[in-house]
Scaffold this active site. Structure first.
Site, mmCIF file in Angstrom:
data_model
loop_
_atom_site.group_PDB
_atom_site.id
_atom_site.type_symbol
_atom_site.label_atom_id
_atom_site.label_comp_id
_atom_site.label_asym_id
_atom_site.label_seq_id
_atom_site.Cartn_x
_atom_site.Cartn_y
_atom_site.Cartn_z
ATOM 1 N N THR A 192 1.022 -1.357 0.103
ATOM 2 C CA THR A 192 -0.133 -0.005 -0.133
ATOM 3 C C THR A 192 0.716 1.140 -0.075
ATOM 4 O O THR A 192 1.763 1.336 0.787
ATOM 5 C CB THR A 192 -0.913 -0.019 1.272
ATOM 6 O OG1 THR A 192 -1.725 -1.083 1.213
ATOM 7 C CG2 THR A 192 -1.535 1.406 1.406
ATOM 8 N N THR A 210 -4.855 1.290 -2.386
ATOM 9 C CA THR A 210 -4.220 0.057 -2.164
ATOM 10 C C THR A 210 -5.234 -1.130 -3.004
ATOM 11 O O THR A 210 -6.424 -0.719 -3.343
ATOM 12 C CB THR A 210 -3.902 -0.763 -0.632
ATOM 13 O OG1 THR A 210 -3.432 -2.030 -0.676
ATOM 14 C CG2 THR A 210 -5.292 -1.061 -0.058
ATOM 15 N N ARG A 220 -13.421 -8.668 0.297
ATOM 16 C CA ARG A 220 -12.856 -8.173 1.692
ATOM 17 C C ARG A 220 -12.443 -6.948 1.352
ATOM 18 O O ARG A 220 -11.943 -6.264 0.391
ATOM 19 C CB ARG A 220 -11.560 -9.045 1.800
ATOM 20 C CG ARG A 220 -10.767 -8.617 2.986
ATOM 21 C CD ARG A 220 -9.534 -7.906 2.879
ATOM 22 N NE ARG A 220 -8.589 -7.788 3.845
ATOM 23 C CZ ARG A 220 -7.546 -7.048 3.886
ATOM 24 N NH1 ARG A 220 -7.281 -6.123 2.692
ATOM 25 N NH2 ARG A 220 -6.845 -6.752 4.709
ATOM 26 N N GLY A 244 0.370 -2.588 5.970
ATOM 27 C CA GLY A 244 0.711 -4.051 6.498
ATOM 28 C C GLY A 244 -0.727 -4.825 6.523
ATOM 29 O O GLY A 244 -1.877 -4.208 5.742
HETATM 30 C C1 SD4 Z 1 -4.716 -4.239 3.429
HETATM 31 N N1 SD4 Z 1 -3.345 -2.538 4.696
HETATM 32 O O1 SD4 Z 1 -5.556 -4.125 2.770
HETATM 33 C C2 SD4 Z 1 -3.549 -3.097 3.341
HETATM 34 C C3 SD4 Z 1 -2.453 -3.788 2.720
HETATM 35 C C4 SD4 Z 1 -1.154 -3.200 2.799
HETATM 36 O O2 SD4 Z 1 1.043 -3.203 2.559
HETATM 37 O O3 SD4 Z 1 -1.036 -2.261 3.232
HETATM 38 N N2 SD4 Z 1 -0.200 -3.796 2.364
HETATM 39 O O4 SD4 Z 1 -4.795 -4.900 4.475
#
Ligand code: SD4
Length: 333
Positions: A192, A210, A220, A244
């Protein structure tokens, strides 16, 4: 209540006593504030933040508005098929569909968001329109798509041939890929983009966009489009963005928490560390996951912290154009 550094070290050491975190390690961590208050400044997550920051900088360096800067900045990875975790070319869900989440906030606390949006390359620009042209904060799925199409956005296929091939390979193995950013990651997963900018007039704005967790369940939605989770901005205090495993961020309303810690006197880095600690204290299986926060306060100081090592973030100022690895909780254990 403003909390002195000494008191923070003492409190935190006490709070972390159960996991034997050395006082000096924590001291080193919390004493390292960054940024000298020169404006403008832009910070963003991961290596793709470097190119995104430069696009934002083109606006900021001309005296432009931080909101225009963060939108232009994150549109770079959204449009880049080589960035496989954002926008066009993003890793699809289990059913082979790319669905996108994004949100944006300005210095006055206005917010716009889209989630589970398919077929639109630049969800951040749709989120901005939700903020500016509707009485709502968030549009989802078909409603978000309808709104985007009514406002002139083009319907596109976001699944690149490369990603389709990878998805087919994944389908054969059906590997669990909900653990992101460490262990299980492949080299070309990037993650992201969250971006925070403070312009020459002191206006602080943020954006987050993202394609979410690789091979997520159909439908989701993660933290990234949730105001207070993936992004929060209080123009008087500061802003924060998360990256994350979104479920951990949502359960602790992470970005809002980081901003609240800054409101209570913590530096951006201390605030990120405290929000990571909230996860490690409250989420029993947190060890399986990575989360990283970056924060920028209204004075132009920035900081970051993550659960595991390996979280890079990008900084651009008049003097700097660099990538830095955030300090991490598990490295200190
Ligand atoms: C998520 N936080 O969809 C996002 C994915 C992400 O680094 O940040 N990846 O959960």
């Amino acid at each position: 209540m403003a909390i002195s550094r000494r008191k923070f070290v003492t409190n935190s050491t006490t709070a972390l006593a159960g996991i034997a975190l050395g006082k000096s390690a924590l001291g080193d961590t919390v004493l390292n504030d960054m940024g000298n208050g020169t404006l403008p400044i832009v910070v963003s997550t991961w290596k793709h933040g470097l190119a995104a920051n430069r696009a934002a900088w083109a606006i900021l360096s001309e005296g432009g508005y931080a909101l225009d800067a963060v939108e232009a900045g994150v549109r770079v990875p959204e449009g880049d098929p080589l960035v496989t975790s954002v926008g066009y070319g993003g890793i699809p869900d289990q059913t082979g569909k790319v669905s996108l989440d994004a949100c944006i906030m300005d210095e006055k606390g206005q917010a716009g968001s889209v989630c589970f949006l398919q077929h639109i390359k630049h969800p951040i620009s749709v989120a901005r329109l939700v903020m500016e042209n509707t009485p709502h904060v968030m549009l989802s799925g078909k409603g978000a798509l309808k709104f985007a199409l009514a406002n002139g956005f083009k319907k596109e296929n976001l699944l690149t041939p490369e990603m389709k091939k990878k998805w087919k390979e994944w389908k054969k193995k059906q590997e669990a890929r909900d653990i992101i950013n460490f262990e299980n990651r492949s080299k070309d997963d990037h993650d992201t983009i969250g971006m925070l900018a403070l312009d020459a007039e002191g206006r602080l704005c943020g954006a987050c966009t993202t394609s979410g967790v690789p091979y997520k369940m159909f439908g989701r939605v993660g933290d990234s489009p949730i105001i207070g989770a993936g992004l929060f901005v209080d123009g008087q205090v500061g802003g924060a963005v998360a990256t994350g495993q979104g479920e951990l961020v949502m359960k602790t309303l992470g970005s809002f928490l980081v901003v609240e810690f800054m409101r209570n006197g913590y530096s951006p880095k201390e605030a990120c560390l405290k929000a990571i600690q909230r996860i490690t204290k409250q989420i029993p299986d947190y060890q399986k996951y990575q989360v990283g926060y970056i924060a920028l306060n209204s004075k132009g100081e920035y900081g970051a912290f993550s659960i595991y090592p390996g979280f890079d973030y990008a900084i651009k100022t008049n003097e700097d154009d660099k990538l830095k690895e955030a300090e991490s909780f598990r490295k200190l254990l």
